[in-house]
Design a protein around this motif. Sequence first.
Motif: not given
Length: 166
Positions: A49-56
């Motif tokens: 999200l906007d280049g940042q890793p997140v857990r979907a």
Amino acid sequence: MQITVNGSAHKVEVEEDMPLLWVLRDELKLTGTKFGCGGGFCGACTIHLDGQPVRACLTPVSFAEGKQITTVEGLSIYGDHPLQLAWIEHNVPQCGYCQSGQLMSAAALLQQTPNPDDKQIDQAMTGNLCRCGTYPRIKSAISAAAKMKAAAKIKRAAAKEGNADA
């Protein structure tokens, strides 16, 4: 609501609290992002999200509205992202289930730290579990991809200067 995934806008009619994972997989048919644990522990569902890793699996779709979402399908439409090439070169996947999450965490690392050392790789990849135990190959592939990206950058700079021999 409208979300932007891999550069394309999509209108989705879902509940605001629906996990982004299910919007990507079930609504948009982008099945590269995997369901693993459902609790954000394994990393199989990692996206940007906007280049940042997140857990979907933990991210409600409403949180993604107005942000750039990148899935593993968005790394390269031709499969030629340095990480994808290094993954093949280093024979990383076995079962392959966790690999999209591994790739997305690695891509975020290389975006933020173009030449990571082993400690930085270990830190960035913590939380991405691989039940096949391919961690040494993952680390080698990330290092190789960093070198590929650096070489490509040098080649582009030389071409820009008109030095085709570089």
